[in-house]
Design an enzyme around this catalytic site. Structure first.
Site, PDB file in Angstrom:
ATOM      1  N   GLY A 198      -3.807 -40.132  -9.868  1.00 14.46           N
ATOM      2  CA  GLY A 198      -3.048 -40.614  -8.708  1.00 14.46           C
ATOM      3  C   GLY A 198      -3.834 -41.682  -7.973  1.00 14.46           C
ATOM      4  O   GLY A 198      -4.709 -42.344  -8.545  1.00 14.46           O
ATOM      5  N   SER A 199      -3.548 -41.823  -6.699  1.00 14.88           N
ATOM      6  CA  SER A 199      -4.128 -42.923  -5.920  1.00 14.88           C
ATOM      7  C   SER A 199      -5.561 -42.596  -5.458  1.00 14.88           C
ATOM      8  O   SER A 199      -5.915 -41.417  -5.305  1.00 14.88           O
ATOM      9  CB  SER A 199      -3.263 -43.181  -4.687  1.00 14.88           C
ATOM     10  OG  SER A 199      -3.190 -41.999  -3.927  1.00 14.88           O
ATOM     11  N   PRO A 200      -6.374 -43.626  -5.204  1.00 17.18           N
ATOM     12  CA  PRO A 200      -7.714 -43.376  -4.659  1.00 17.18           C
ATOM     13  C   PRO A 200      -7.662 -42.591  -3.349  1.00 17.18           C
ATOM     14  O   PRO A 200      -8.516 -41.725  -3.101  1.00 17.18           O
ATOM     15  CB  PRO A 200      -8.266 -44.786  -4.444  1.00 17.18           C
ATOM     16  CG  PRO A 200      -7.541 -45.632  -5.432  1.00 17.18           C
ATOM     17  CD  PRO A 200      -6.154 -45.051  -5.533  1.00 17.18           C
ATOM     18  N   VAL A 202      -5.517 -40.226  -2.312  1.00 16.52           N
ATOM     19  CA  VAL A 202      -5.334 -38.789  -2.555  1.00 16.52           C
ATOM     20  C   VAL A 202      -6.522 -38.252  -3.384  1.00 16.52           C
ATOM     21  O   VAL A 202      -6.927 -37.099  -3.224  1.00 16.52           O
ATOM     22  CB  VAL A 202      -3.965 -38.496  -3.221  1.00 16.52           C
ATOM     23  CG1 VAL A 202      -3.783 -37.004  -3.466  1.00 16.52           C
ATOM     24  CG2 VAL A 202      -2.827 -39.012  -2.343  1.00 16.52           C
ATOM     25  N   GLY A 203      -7.099 -39.105  -4.206  1.00 16.88           N
ATOM     26  CA  GLY A 203      -8.293 -38.706  -4.968  1.00 16.88           C
ATOM     27  C   GLY A 203      -9.399 -38.198  -4.041  1.00 16.88           C
ATOM     28  O   GLY A 203     -10.091 -37.218  -4.348  1.00 16.88           O
ATOM     29  N   GLU A 220      -8.527 -39.701 -12.212  1.00 15.78           N
ATOM     30  CA  GLU A 220      -7.967 -40.910 -12.850  1.00 15.78           C
ATOM     31  C   GLU A 220      -7.205 -41.645 -11.767  1.00 15.78           C
ATOM     32  O   GLU A 220      -6.085 -41.273 -11.417  1.00 15.78           O
ATOM     33  CB  GLU A 220      -7.036 -40.503 -14.004  1.00 15.78           C
ATOM     34  CG  GLU A 220      -7.723 -39.815 -15.167  1.00 15.78           C
ATOM     35  CD  GLU A 220      -8.529 -40.782 -16.033  1.00 15.78           C
ATOM     36  OE1 GLU A 220      -8.273 -41.995 -15.994  1.00 15.78           O
ATOM     37  OE2 GLU A 220      -9.430 -40.302 -16.744  1.00 15.78           O
ATOM     38  N   CYS A 254      -0.766 -48.067 -13.799  1.00 15.19           N
ATOM     39  CA  CYS A 254      -2.083 -48.130 -13.169  1.00 15.19           C
ATOM     40  C   CYS A 254      -2.964 -49.220 -13.765  1.00 15.19           C
ATOM     41  O   CYS A 254      -3.807 -49.780 -13.081  1.00 15.19           O
ATOM     42  CB  CYS A 254      -2.787 -46.781 -13.285  1.00 15.19           C
ATOM     43  SG  CYS A 254      -2.919 -46.208 -14.985  1.00 15.19           S
TER      44      CYS A 254
HETATM   45  P1  NAD Z   1      -0.362 -40.099  -5.393  1.00 12.67           P
HETATM   46  O1  NAD Z   1      -1.829 -40.073  -5.253  1.00 12.67           O
HETATM   47  O2  NAD Z   1       0.463 -40.405  -4.184  1.00 12.67           O
HETATM   48  O3  NAD Z   1       0.189 -38.711  -5.961  1.00 12.67           O
HETATM   49  C1  NAD Z   1      -0.325 -38.097  -7.129  1.00 12.67           C
HETATM   50  C2  NAD Z   1      -0.103 -36.600  -7.049  1.00 12.67           C
HETATM   51  O4  NAD Z   1      -0.828 -36.099  -5.931  1.00 12.67           O
HETATM   52  C3  NAD Z   1       1.345 -36.155  -6.877  1.00 12.67           C
HETATM   53  O5  NAD Z   1       1.595 -35.037  -7.713  1.00 12.67           O
HETATM   54  C4  NAD Z   1       1.421 -35.766  -5.419  1.00 12.67           C
HETATM   55  O6  NAD Z   1       2.310 -34.698  -5.184  1.00 12.67           O
HETATM   56  C5  NAD Z   1       0.007 -35.316  -5.108  1.00 12.67           C
HETATM   57  N1  NAD Z   1      -0.353 -35.580  -3.713  1.00 12.67           N
HETATM   58  C6  NAD Z   1       0.062 -36.611  -2.932  1.00 12.67           C
HETATM   59  N2  NAD Z   1      -0.473 -36.525  -1.696  1.00 12.67           N
HETATM   60  C7  NAD Z   1      -1.264 -35.412  -1.698  1.00 12.67           C
HETATM   61  C8  NAD Z   1      -2.086 -34.786  -0.713  1.00 12.67           C
HETATM   62  N3  NAD Z   1      -2.194 -35.270   0.504  1.00 12.67           N
HETATM   63  N4  NAD Z   1      -2.753 -33.655  -1.072  1.00 12.67           N
HETATM   64  C9  NAD Z   1      -2.654 -33.152  -2.320  1.00 12.67           C
HETATM   65  N5  NAD Z   1      -1.870 -33.703  -3.278  1.00 12.67           N
HETATM   66  C10 NAD Z   1      -1.184 -34.814  -2.987  1.00 12.67           C
HETATM   67  O7  NAD Z   1      -0.067 -41.154  -6.555  1.00 12.67           O
HETATM   68  P2  NAD Z   1       1.307 -41.655  -7.132  1.00 12.67           P
HETATM   69  O8  NAD Z   1       2.021 -42.491  -6.114  1.00 12.67           O
HETATM   70  O9  NAD Z   1       2.061 -40.534  -7.762  1.00 12.67           O
HETATM   71  O10 NAD Z   1       0.781 -42.593  -8.317  1.00 12.67           O
HETATM   72  C11 NAD Z   1       0.336 -43.891  -8.073  1.00 12.67           C
HETATM   73  C12 NAD Z   1      -1.168 -44.016  -8.088  1.00 12.67           C
HETATM   74  O11 NAD Z   1      -1.705 -43.366  -9.223  1.00 12.67           O
HETATM   75  C13 NAD Z   1      -1.626 -45.454  -8.200  1.00 12.67           C
HETATM   76  O12 NAD Z   1      -2.740 -45.663  -7.385  1.00 12.67           O
HETATM   77  C14 NAD Z   1      -1.995 -45.594  -9.660  1.00 12.67           C
HETATM   78  O13 NAD Z   1      -2.894 -46.629  -9.947  1.00 12.67           O
HETATM   79  C15 NAD Z   1      -2.572 -44.237  -9.937  1.00 12.67           C
HETATM   80  N6  NAD Z   1      -2.517 -43.925 -11.356  1.00 12.67           N
HETATM   81  C16 NAD Z   1      -3.680 -43.835 -12.051  1.00 12.67           C
HETATM   82  C17 NAD Z   1      -3.629 -43.580 -13.421  1.00 12.67           C
HETATM   83  C18 NAD Z   1      -4.883 -43.472 -14.253  1.00 12.67           C
HETATM   84  O14 NAD Z   1      -4.782 -43.037 -15.392  1.00 12.67           O
HETATM   85  N7  NAD Z   1      -6.040 -43.854 -13.766  1.00 12.67           N
HETATM   86  C19 NAD Z   1      -2.408 -43.402 -14.040  1.00 12.67           C
HETATM   87  C20 NAD Z   1      -1.251 -43.489 -13.280  1.00 12.67           C
HETATM   88  C21 NAD Z   1      -1.315 -43.741 -11.930  1.00 12.67           C
END
Ligand code: NAD
Length: 478
Positions: A198-200, A202-203, A220, A254
């Site tokens: 997911g996003s940096p 939320v990471g 990731e 991504c």
């Molecule tokens: P996101 O970080 O918003 O959400 C990812 C997951 O985290 C979802 O299941 C969501 O429910 C959960 N989440 C969201 N907020 C949370 C919180 N506060 N606490 C706990 N869990 C939470 O990301 P997104 O919008 O689904 O995806 C887009 C991002 O992911 C982009 O930054 C993209 O570059 C990245 N991404 C990375 C890869 C990779 O392989 N490196 C692949 C795909 C997407």
């Protein structure tokens, strides 16, 4: 969006399932190759038998074209399973290591122990691939898993739940659907490993939660992946690759090229080539790209508004609209858009775009490009197009990014033997193939000593002259 269910609801019996999975993880600690392979084969069979359902779910979520589903959702997962089945025996086998002279008489091995119960949190942009891919690695390594797919891709997330129920009992793998609160509750549990995509932003939340239990993590993440188009690049070849890499999945990738850095002498020709490929790929009959069956939509209004904001911001600050710009909110249609004359204060230069807007910047010296990339957070991917091997070597050696691809983009995701992942802001830990197996494995060093006198027993106190001499020689020679 999925219905909002309270995490108090009986549907979310996190801790009961978690403790059942902990028991499974103890049983699976010594699971055999045959048992793990059987699970993977069952998973592969379900996927192969239900391809139409997968295509349908992704169509419902964001009108993803069937061919893109096949190529970027189903194929990477079946290929990951096949690659794993072919190699799992050698990955699982304890690895012998050489013995240094100072340890003579002992023998050492590395055992690949399953880490234990895993949590997989996945995003919406490749919702099937990025959920099931890590699951393949978890199963291969011998880890049961609890999965939280994204709430933004409800049809695919619901289908993943259906698939998991058909293939695994809940004490082995289980899926938890719902909003962010579900993730937050799951993150309170003392997992042995968390695999988050997911996003940096939320990471960072995931990393903090993991720190509470000292849980290991694979992150990731995303970021801005630049594509450098050097003076020596074959512009026609590069443009075709860039247009596909950027606009597949409607730019919501991504590792899509986030922005282009083209040598100033090649800018006009590159833009002409890029426009030509956009027309050829999505509108060869000049009926409008919105009519193309091969172009997906933005996932939902939130991201549509975010991208519209980026476009307005760029144009209002002086960017030139080279192509596209047409949008339709009701259908989340966002035309492939090329922008030039980009200023550093524009959102499209500051934020990860994650959509079909491609800003084009120019450079005159490769050193300036390297300095610019090094001034920003480390990208997930970096692309170099050109035949100047001195420049490509400089880019590889003087910048830091998750992966580098020379003369192409995004295809490295499909290479089973390349570790995939980011660095710092774009992630930590690696995925895919052997790297994915290792992410869910603890590399346990095991040392076997002989019984009776050995060279270490000579070093015990009282430290006489002989012992002191041996210790001194250890420092001197080993
Ligand atoms: P996101 O970080 O918003 O959400 C990812 C997951 O985290 C979802 O299941 C969501 O429910 C959960 N989440 C969201 N907020 C949370 C919180 N506060 N606490 C706990 N869990 C939470 O990301 P997104 O919008 O689904 O995806 C887009 C991002 O992911 C982009 O930054 C993209 O570059 C990245 N991404 C990375 C890869 C990779 O392989 N490196 C692949 C795909 C997407």
């Amino acid at each position: 969006m999925l219905e909002i269910i309270s995490t108090e609801s009986p549907k979310f019996d996190f801790s009961t399932i978690f403790s059942k999975q902990q028991k499974t993880s103890l049983r699976w600690r010594s699971s055999t190759l045959e048992e793990r392979s059987a699970r993977l084969i069952k998973l592969r069979n379900w996927i192969k038998e239900n391809q139409d359902q997968i295509r349908q779910a992704l169509w419902e979520d964001f009108k993803k074209p069937a061919s893109e589903v096949d190529l970027s959702e189903i194929f990477p997962v079946t290929s990951e399973i096949n690659h794993t089945l072919k190699n799992l025996k050698s990955w699982m086998k304890p690895q012998g290591i050489s013995t240094p002279l100072s340890m003579i008489g002992t023998s050492g091995k590395i055992y690949f122990e399953p880490k234990g119960t895993a949590l997989i949190i996945s995003p919406w942009n490749f919702p099937f691939n990025l959920t099931v891919g890590p699951l393949v690695s978890a199963i291969a390594a011998g880890c049961p898993a609890m999965i939280k797919p994204s709430e933004f891709s409800p049809s695919t997330s619901t289908l993943i739940e259906k698939m998991v129920k058909a293939v695994f009992p809940p004490e082995e793998v289980s899926v938890f659907l719902g909003e962010v609160e579900v993730s937050q509750e799951l993150l309170k549990l003392p997992f042995d490993h968390i695999f988050f995509t997911g996003s940096p932003a939320v990471g960072k939340i995931v990393m903090k939660a993991a720190a509470e239990h000292l849980t290991s993590i694979t992150l990731e993440l995303g970021g801005k992946s630049p594509a450098i188009i050097d003076e020596s690049a074959d512009l026609n070849d590069a443009a075709g690759k860039l247009i596909w890499g950027k606009f597949v999945n409607c730019g919501q990738t991504c590792i899509a090229p986030d922005y282009i850095l083209v040598h100033e002498s090649q800018k006009d020709r590159l833009i002409m080539e890029l426009k030509g490929f956009l027309q050829k790929f999505y509108d060869s009959g000049f009926k409008g790209i919105e009519k193309s069956p091969d172009y997906a939509r933005i996932i939902g209004p939130r991201h549509f508004n975010r991208l519209s904001g980026y476009l307005e911001d760029a144009v209002s600050k002086g960017a030139t609209l080279e192509f596209g710009g047409k949008t339709e909110k009701s259908t989340c249609y966002f035309e492939p858009t090329l922008l030039s004359n980009i200023a550093k204060e524009m959102d499209v230069f500051q934020e990860e775009i994650f959509g079909p807007i491609l800003p084009i910047l120019t450079f005159s010296k490769i050193d300036d490009v390297i300095a610019l990339i090094n001034s920003k957070p480390k990208p997930l991917a970096l692309y170099y197009f050109g035949s100047d091997t001195r420049n490509s070597k400089k880019v590889i050696e003087e910048t830091s990014s998750g992966n580098v691809v020379i003369n192409d983009c995004i295809i490295h995701f499909l290479h089973n033997n390349l570790p995939f992942g980011g660095v710092n802001n774009s992630g930590m830990g690696k995925a895919h193939g052997h790297a994915g197996f290792l992410a869910f494995s603890h590399e346990k060093g095991v040392l076997k000593q002989r019984v009776g006198i050995n060279n270490v027993t000579l070093l015990r106190p009282p430290y006489g002259i002989k012992a002191k001499k041996i210790i001194q020689s250890l420092i001197k020679w080993f």
